[in-house]
Design a protein around this motif. Structure first.
Motif, PDB file in Angstrom:
ATOM      1  N   VAL A  30       0.749  -1.301   0.202  1.00  0.00           N
ATOM      2  CA  VAL A  30       0.037   0.084   0.142  1.00  0.00           C
ATOM      3  C   VAL A  30       0.986   1.277   0.104  1.00  0.00           C
ATOM      4  CG1 VAL A  30      -1.722   1.418   1.354  1.00  0.00           C
ATOM      5  CG2 VAL A  30      -1.828  -1.424   1.396  1.00  0.00           C
ATOM      6  N   TRP A  31       0.723   2.072  -1.158  1.00  0.00           N
ATOM      7  CA  TRP A  31       1.462   3.283  -1.087  1.00  0.00           C
ATOM      8  C   TRP A  31       0.749   4.532  -0.925  1.00  0.00           C
ATOM      9  CZ3 TRP A  31       6.639   3.849  -3.173  1.00  0.00           C
ATOM     10  CH2 TRP A  31       7.275   2.834  -3.686  1.00  0.00           C
ATOM     11  N   LEU A  32       1.259   5.339   0.039  1.00  0.00           N
ATOM     12  CA  LEU A  32       0.923   6.717   0.724  1.00  0.00           C
ATOM     13  C   LEU A  32       1.533   7.866   0.088  1.00  0.00           C
ATOM     14  CD1 LEU A  32       0.521   5.306   4.323  1.00  0.00           C
ATOM     15  CD2 LEU A  32      -1.343   5.175   2.636  1.00  0.00           C
ATOM     16  N   LEU A  33       0.851   8.686  -0.812  1.00  0.00           N
ATOM     17  CA  LEU A  33       1.438   9.868  -1.021  1.00  0.00           C
ATOM     18  C   LEU A  33       0.947  11.208  -0.383  1.00  0.00           C
ATOM     19  CD1 LEU A  33       1.259   8.999  -4.923  1.00  0.00           C
ATOM     20  CD2 LEU A  33       2.827   8.238  -3.395  1.00  0.00           C
ATOM     21  N   HIS A  34       2.006  12.007   0.168  1.00  0.00           N
ATOM     22  CA  HIS A  34       1.391  13.156   0.936  1.00  0.00           C
ATOM     23  C   HIS A  34       1.417  14.422  -0.198  1.00  0.00           C
ATOM     24  CE1 HIS A  34       5.369  15.285   0.943  1.00  0.00           C
ATOM     25  NE2 HIS A  34       5.875  14.037   0.655  1.00  0.00           N
ATOM     26  N   GLY A  35       0.760  15.363   0.551  1.00  0.00           N
ATOM     27  CA  GLY A  35       0.689  16.468  -0.013  1.00  0.00           C
ATOM     28  C   GLY A  35       1.268  17.967   0.319  1.00  0.00           C
ATOM     29  N   PHE A  36       0.689  18.828   0.258  1.00  0.00           N
ATOM     30  CA  PHE A  36       1.592  20.291   0.371  1.00  0.00           C
ATOM     31  C   PHE A  36       0.660  20.877   1.688  1.00  0.00           C
ATOM     32  CE2 PHE A  36       1.535  25.007   0.361  1.00  0.00           C
ATOM     33  CZ  PHE A  36       2.961  25.163   0.280  1.00  0.00           C
ATOM     34  N   PRO A  37       1.481  21.403   2.711  1.00  0.00           N
ATOM     35  CA  PRO A  37       2.849  21.278   2.964  1.00  0.00           C
ATOM     36  C   PRO A  37       3.286  20.466   3.993  1.00  0.00           C
ATOM     37  CG  PRO A  37       1.967  23.037   4.310  1.00  0.00           C
ATOM     38  CD  PRO A  37       0.625  22.399   3.670  1.00  0.00           C
ATOM     39  N   GLU A  38       3.287  19.078   3.558  1.00  0.00           N
ATOM     40  CA  GLU A  38       3.220  18.074   4.418  1.00  0.00           C
ATOM     41  C   GLU A  38       4.559  17.143   4.118  1.00  0.00           C
ATOM     42  OE1 GLU A  38      -0.703  16.434   5.845  1.00  0.00           O
ATOM     43  OE2 GLU A  38      -1.094  16.916   3.812  1.00  0.00           O
ATOM     44  N   CYS A  39       4.549  15.845   4.593  1.00  0.00           N
ATOM     45  CA  CYS A  39       5.687  14.905   4.772  1.00  0.00           C
ATOM     46  C   CYS A  39       5.238  13.489   4.753  1.00  0.00           C
ATOM     47  CB  CYS A  39       6.958  15.264   5.507  1.00  0.00           C
ATOM     48  SG  CYS A  39       6.174  14.920   7.106  1.00  0.00           S
ATOM     49  N   TRP A  40       6.090  12.545   4.709  1.00  0.00           N
ATOM     50  CA  TRP A  40       5.624  11.326   4.903  1.00  0.00           C
ATOM     51  C   TRP A  40       4.845  10.869   6.189  1.00  0.00           C
ATOM     52  CZ3 TRP A  40       7.048   7.737   8.538  1.00  0.00           C
ATOM     53  CH2 TRP A  40       8.162   7.930   9.429  1.00  0.00           C
ATOM     54  N   TYR A  41       5.335  11.928   7.286  1.00  0.00           N
ATOM     55  CA  TYR A  41       4.734  11.654   8.495  1.00  0.00           C
ATOM     56  C   TYR A  41       3.312  12.030   8.781  1.00  0.00           C
ATOM     57  CZ  TYR A  41       4.999  11.955  13.772  1.00  0.00           C
ATOM     58  OH  TYR A  41       4.613  11.763  15.193  1.00  0.00           O
ATOM     59  N   SER A  42       2.942  12.724   7.637  1.00  0.00           N
ATOM     60  CA  SER A  42       1.301  13.222   7.522  1.00  0.00           C
ATOM     61  C   SER A  42       0.558  11.798   7.620  1.00  0.00           C
ATOM     62  CB  SER A  42       1.155  14.074   6.594  1.00  0.00           C
ATOM     63  OG  SER A  42       1.402  13.246   5.201  1.00  0.00           O
ATOM     64  N   TRP A  43       1.295  10.734   7.438  1.00  0.00           N
ATOM     65  CA  TRP A  43       0.251   9.397   7.264  1.00  0.00           C
ATOM     66  C   TRP A  43       0.706   8.681   8.796  1.00  0.00           C
ATOM     67  CZ3 TRP A  43      -3.208   9.226   3.829  1.00  0.00           C
ATOM     68  CH2 TRP A  43      -2.828   9.971   2.597  1.00  0.00           C
ATOM     69  N   ARG A  44       1.077   9.522   9.651  1.00  0.00           N
ATOM     70  CA  ARG A  44       1.371   8.655  10.981  1.00  0.00           C
ATOM     71  C   ARG A  44       0.094   7.904  11.783  1.00  0.00           C
ATOM     72  NH1 ARG A  44       1.224  13.981  11.360  1.00  0.00           N
ATOM     73  NH2 ARG A  44      -0.193  15.004  12.936  1.00  0.00           N
ATOM     74  N   ASN A  45      -0.996   8.286  11.329  1.00  0.00           N
ATOM     75  CA  ASN A  45      -2.075   7.906  12.087  1.00  0.00           C
ATOM     76  C   ASN A  45      -2.687   6.726  11.328  1.00  0.00           C
ATOM     77  OD1 ASN A  45      -2.394   9.301  14.269  1.00  0.00           O
ATOM     78  ND2 ASN A  45      -2.920  11.059  13.172  1.00  0.00           N
ATOM     79  N   GLN A  46      -1.942   6.593   9.962  1.00  0.00           N
ATOM     80  CA  GLN A  46      -2.689   5.274   9.103  1.00  0.00           C
ATOM     81  C   GLN A  46      -1.732   4.163   9.268  1.00  0.00           C
ATOM     82  OE1 GLN A  46      -3.202   8.716   7.994  1.00  0.00           O
ATOM     83  NE2 GLN A  46      -5.075   8.235   9.129  1.00  0.00           N
ATOM     84  N   ILE A  47      -0.252   4.464   9.315  1.00  0.00           N
ATOM     85  CA  ILE A  47       0.668   3.525   9.117  1.00  0.00           C
ATOM     86  C   ILE A  47       0.494   2.104  10.097  1.00  0.00           C
ATOM     87  CG2 ILE A  47       3.134   2.978   9.420  1.00  0.00           C
ATOM     88  CD1 ILE A  47       3.803   5.803   8.285  1.00  0.00           C
ATOM     89  N   ASP A  48       0.218   2.438  11.216  1.00  0.00           N
ATOM     90  CA  ASP A  48       0.130   1.381  12.444  1.00  0.00           C
ATOM     91  C   ASP A  48      -1.237   0.479  11.934  1.00  0.00           C
ATOM     92  OD1 ASP A  48       2.472   1.889  13.460  1.00  0.00           O
ATOM     93  OD2 ASP A  48       1.617   2.775  15.425  1.00  0.00           O
ATOM     94  N   SER A  49      -2.261   1.123  11.667  1.00  0.00           N
ATOM     95  CA  SER A  49      -3.493   0.399  11.269  1.00  0.00           C
ATOM     96  C   SER A  49      -3.231  -0.455  10.059  1.00  0.00           C
ATOM     97  CB  SER A  49      -4.705   1.404  11.340  1.00  0.00           C
ATOM     98  OG  SER A  49      -4.777   2.050  12.331  1.00  0.00           O
ATOM     99  N   LEU A  50      -2.597   0.144   8.861  1.00  0.00           N
ATOM    100  CA  LEU A  50      -2.534  -0.689   7.965  1.00  0.00           C
ATOM    101  C   LEU A  50      -1.440  -1.809   8.156  1.00  0.00           C
ATOM    102  CD1 LEU A  50      -2.147   2.509   5.448  1.00  0.00           C
ATOM    103  CD2 LEU A  50      -3.809   0.495   5.450  1.00  0.00           C
TER     104      LEU A  50
END
Length: 319
Positions: A30-50
């Motif tokens: 599963v690939w997660l692509l962030h937007g502006f003005p964010e970073c990979w860490y903007s998916w911090r709340n999804q990574i563990d669940s996935l």
């Protein structure tokens, strides 16, 4: 986020791409692509669940952000080049079938990557930014006509150097205002076209409960070396994007797709027409509006987003 993520620095597509990954090696990607003005860490709340659901998660720092390369040339950020970064990274890991999830500008890359890779991208989730086919003309032309003599933040971003001087002057204040400003909508400001994004009296106030000072520090570090130049260059390619995507004219998104948007997301107002037309261009679409919720949907409504993601992936990204 409790998972220990592996970090990769990949040389591909003419740049060095920073990428984080977590989850079982045998897990479906599963690939997660962030937007502006964010970073990979903007998916911090999804990574563990996935990861807990058995997926292997891949989260790049997109071109221009963090430890990834930030080329100076504006043309290095057109949408097909951005898609090329992710395609090359998928090739590196040998991925033939993936689920692709994108938010904001990451959603735009995800839409076009789904068009380019209909066999590899087998399930698609986009957040905040809708899709209704390649426009008939560059979006900036439409914006200039609609805005007239009034301010438009995307048009303000077009001139290299001007926005950088403002946003880079105080990265901490910029991030707080762009991401967490509560009093005014920075995307829909009624002021003259020659204005700047921020006013001197703008104060960001306290962070919301879904973003701690430690969380903000990760975003701040993302822009510490390159500033906002690379991220702003994404906005400077609307005309080029329109030109290079001509071969995709008329092509529809045929993958199973879920679209999420907050009920108070200003993009919903800006893209009202696209939202209305989207079902014609994305036939296999399910859509959810989350309330109360603004633009930073995967963090503002993390629990609801995770429930929807896991349900959708279980139904539409089955092995």
């Amino acid at each position: 986020m409790n998972s220990t993520a592996d970090h990769f620095q990949l040389d591909l597509n003419g740049i060095s791409l920073s990428l984080y990954s977590a989850g079982p090696e045998e897990g479906r990607p599963v690939w997660l692509l962030h937007g502006f003005p964010e970073c990979w860490y903007s998916w911090r709340n999804q990574i563990d669940s996935l990861v807990a659901a058995g997926y292997r998660v891949f989260v790049p720092e997109m071109r221009g952000y963090g430890l990834s390369s930030a080329p100076v040339d504006v043309s290095a950020y057109d949408v097909l080049t951005l898609c090329g970064d992710v395609r090359a990274a998928m090739d590196h890991f040998g991925h033939r079938q993936v689920a692709l999830i994108g938010h904001d500008w990451g959603a735009m890359v995800a839409w076009y990557l789904a068009l380019l890779e209909p066999e590899r991208v087998t399930a698609l989730v986009t957040m905040s930014v809708p899709f209704a086919g390649r426009p008939r003309r560059p979006a900036t032309e439409i914006m200039r006509e609609a805005s007239g003599d009034r301010f438009n933040y995307i048009l303000y971003f077009q001139q290299p150097g001007r926005a950088e001087r403002e946003l880079d002057a105080d990265i901490d204040r910029t991030l707080r205002l762009l991401m967490y400003y509560q009093e005014r909508n920075l995307l829909l400001q009624n002021k003259p076209a020659d204005g700047t994004l921020f006013e001197d009296d703008m104060q960001p106030g306290p962070l919301p409960d879904w973003c701690s000072e430690d969380d903000l520090a990760v975003y701040r570090q993302t822009f510490a070396e390159h500033g906002f130049r690379g991220a702003l260059n994404w906005y400077r390619n609307f005309e080029r994007n329109w030109q290079v995507t001509e071969p995709l004219q008329g092509r529809k998104i045929m993958q199973p797709t879920m679209f999420l948007i907050g009920d108070h997301d200003p993009v919903g107002e800006l893209e009202a027409y696209t939202l209305k037309k989207m079902p014609e261009w994305v036939p296999d679409l399910e859509r959810h509006e989350l309330a109360p919720c603004g633009h930073w949907i995967q963090n503002e409504q993390a629990g609801r987003v995770n429930t929807l993601l896991l349900d959708f992936l279980a139904r539409r990204f089955a092995s």
